[in-house]
Motif scaffolding. Structure first.
Motif, short mmCIF file in Angstrom:
data_model
loop_
_atom_site.label_atom_id
_atom_site.label_comp_id
_atom_site.label_asym_id
_atom_site.label_seq_id
_atom_site.Cartn_x
_atom_site.Cartn_y
_atom_site.Cartn_z
N TYR A 146 4.13 5.78 -5.46
CA TYR A 146 4.19 5.79 -6.92
C TYR A 146 3.07 6.64 -7.53
O TYR A 146 3.33 7.50 -8.37
CB TYR A 146 4.11 4.37 -7.48
CG TYR A 146 4.25 4.33 -8.97
CD1 TYR A 146 5.51 4.34 -9.56
CD2 TYR A 146 3.14 4.30 -9.80
CE1 TYR A 146 5.66 4.31 -10.93
CE2 TYR A 146 3.28 4.27 -11.17
CZ TYR A 146 4.53 4.28 -11.73
OH TYR A 146 4.67 4.27 -13.10
N TYR A 147 1.84 6.42 -7.10
CA TYR A 147 0.71 7.08 -7.75
C TYR A 147 0.39 8.45 -7.19
O TYR A 147 -0.22 9.27 -7.87
CB TYR A 147 -0.53 6.18 -7.67
CG TYR A 147 -0.38 4.96 -8.56
CD1 TYR A 147 -0.43 5.07 -9.94
CD2 TYR A 147 -0.16 3.71 -8.01
CE1 TYR A 147 -0.27 3.97 -10.76
CE2 TYR A 147 -0.01 2.59 -8.83
CZ TYR A 147 -0.07 2.73 -10.20
OH TYR A 147 0.09 1.64 -11.01
N ASP A 148 0.81 8.74 -5.97
CA ASP A 148 0.51 10.04 -5.38
C ASP A 148 1.63 11.04 -5.53
O ASP A 148 1.45 12.21 -5.24
CB ASP A 148 0.18 9.88 -3.89
CG ASP A 148 -1.08 9.06 -3.66
OD1 ASP A 148 -1.90 8.96 -4.61
OD2 ASP A 148 -1.24 8.51 -2.57
N ALA A 149 2.79 10.61 -6.00
CA ALA A 149 3.92 11.52 -6.16
C ALA A 149 3.60 12.54 -7.24
O ALA A 149 3.04 12.20 -8.28
CB ALA A 149 5.18 10.73 -6.54
N PRO A 150 3.95 13.82 -7.00
CA PRO A 150 3.61 14.86 -7.98
C PRO A 150 4.25 14.64 -9.34
O PRO A 150 3.70 15.00 -10.35
CB PRO A 150 4.11 16.15 -7.34
CG PRO A 150 4.97 15.75 -6.21
CD PRO A 150 4.64 14.34 -5.85
N GLU A 151 5.41 14.01 -9.37
CA GLU A 151 6.07 13.76 -10.65
C GLU A 151 6.17 12.27 -10.95
O GLU A 151 7.18 11.79 -11.44
CB GLU A 151 7.46 14.40 -10.67
CG GLU A 151 7.41 15.89 -10.97
CD GLU A 151 6.77 16.21 -12.32
OE1 GLU A 151 7.16 15.63 -13.35
OE2 GLU A 151 5.87 17.05 -12.34
N ALA A 152 5.09 11.54 -10.60
CA ALA A 152 5.05 10.12 -10.92
C ALA A 152 5.12 9.95 -12.43
O ALA A 152 4.67 10.82 -13.18
CB ALA A 152 3.78 9.50 -10.36
N PRO A 153 5.68 8.84 -12.91
CA PRO A 153 5.77 8.62 -14.36
C PRO A 153 4.43 8.78 -15.07
O PRO A 153 4.37 9.35 -16.15
CB PRO A 153 6.30 7.19 -14.48
CG PRO A 153 7.04 6.96 -13.20
CD PRO A 153 6.29 7.77 -12.16
N ALA A 154 3.36 8.30 -14.47
CA ALA A 154 2.04 8.43 -15.11
C ALA A 154 1.64 9.89 -15.22
O ALA A 154 1.09 10.33 -16.24
CB ALA A 154 1.00 7.65 -14.33
N ALA A 155 1.93 10.69 -14.19
CA ALA A 155 1.59 12.12 -14.23
C ALA A 155 2.40 12.83 -15.31
O ALA A 155 1.87 13.67 -16.05
CB ALA A 155 1.85 12.75 -12.86
N ARG A 156 3.70 12.49 -15.42
CA ARG A 156 4.52 13.11 -16.46
C ARG A 156 4.02 12.75 -17.85
O ARG A 156 3.98 13.59 -18.74
CB ARG A 156 5.97 12.68 -16.30
CG ARG A 156 6.70 13.40 -15.19
CD ARG A 156 8.21 13.21 -15.30
NE ARG A 156 8.61 11.83 -15.32
CZ ARG A 156 8.83 11.08 -14.26
NH1 ARG A 156 8.67 11.59 -13.05
NH2 ARG A 156 9.22 9.83 -14.37
N ALA A 157 3.65 11.50 -18.06
CA ALA A 157 3.15 11.07 -19.37
C ALA A 157 1.88 11.81 -19.72
O ALA A 157 1.71 12.26 -20.86
CB ALA A 157 2.92 9.56 -19.37
N ARG A 174 0.84 -1.22 0.00
CA ARG A 174 0.00 0.00 0.00
C ARG A 174 0.87 1.26 0.00
O ARG A 174 0.59 2.22 -0.72
CB ARG A 174 -0.95 0.01 1.20
CG ARG A 174 -2.16 -0.88 1.04
CD ARG A 174 -3.20 -0.63 2.13
NE ARG A 174 -2.69 -0.89 3.47
CZ ARG A 174 -2.65 -2.09 4.05
NH1 ARG A 174 -3.11 -3.15 3.41
NH2 ARG A 174 -2.17 -2.23 5.27
N ARG A 175 1.93 1.26 0.81
CA ARG A 175 2.82 2.43 0.84
C ARG A 175 3.51 2.62 -0.51
O ARG A 175 3.65 3.75 -0.99
CB ARG A 175 3.86 2.27 1.96
CG ARG A 175 3.29 2.46 3.34
CD ARG A 175 4.37 2.55 4.41
NE ARG A 175 5.27 1.41 4.44
CZ ARG A 175 5.05 0.28 5.11
NH1 ARG A 175 3.96 0.15 5.84
NH2 ARG A 175 5.94 -0.71 5.08
N ALA A 176 3.94 1.53 -1.13
CA ALA A 176 4.61 1.63 -2.43
C ALA A 176 3.66 2.20 -3.48
O ALA A 176 4.05 3.04 -4.29
CB ALA A 176 5.13 0.26 -2.86
#
Length: 141
Positions: free
Chosen positions: A111-122, A105-107
């Protein structure tokens, strides 16, 4: 009957009926499905993602990582799929399982809540548009 080796099939969609000893890989859905290696007949679904399972394929065999722990099944089987072989792992205590789930859950949160997560950058790159990126490139920024 426990199995020692698993075959793989790349499929467009997971079939309604799955066979013992076959790992079905639906890459368009980032999902792998197989019947539990202990022989209990229950279906095991492993989502493929940066925070779930990762699949390796060397042209001949398939591996999944991390291990598969069927803690909600009566069999509580725990094994690895490495180069299409089933490698059995030991049982885990309820405390170890809870700690592993909390870690997962922490991982996912990182990953998904980070402001510059790979999905957010894409997503940001897709919204930016080709011409805007080209102008930025020309300006050297």
């Amino acid at each position: 009957m426990t199995i020692k080796k698993i075959n793989h099939k790349f499929v467009d969609a997971i079939p309604e009926r799955t066979e013992e000893g076959v790992l079905y890989l639906a890459m368009d859905y980032a999902t792998a499905v197989h019947k539990c290696a202990c022989g209990c007949g229950r279906e095991v679904v492993t989502p493929l993602s940066p925070t779930d399972w990762k699949m390796g394929y060397d042209g001949v065999s398939v591996s999944l990582s991390p291990s598969i722990g069927n803690w909600s099944f009566p069999c509580r089987s725990h094994y690895w799929i490495k180069h299409s072989n089933i490698r059995w792992a030991g049982d885990m205590s309820d405390e170890q399982i809870a700690a592993g789930r909390a870690h997962d859950r922490r991982a996912k949160g990182r990953y998904y809540d980070a402001p510059e997560a790979p999905a957010a950058r894409a997503n940001a790159d897709a919204r930016q548009g080709l011409w805007q990126r080209f102008r930025l490139w020309l300006s050297g920024k």
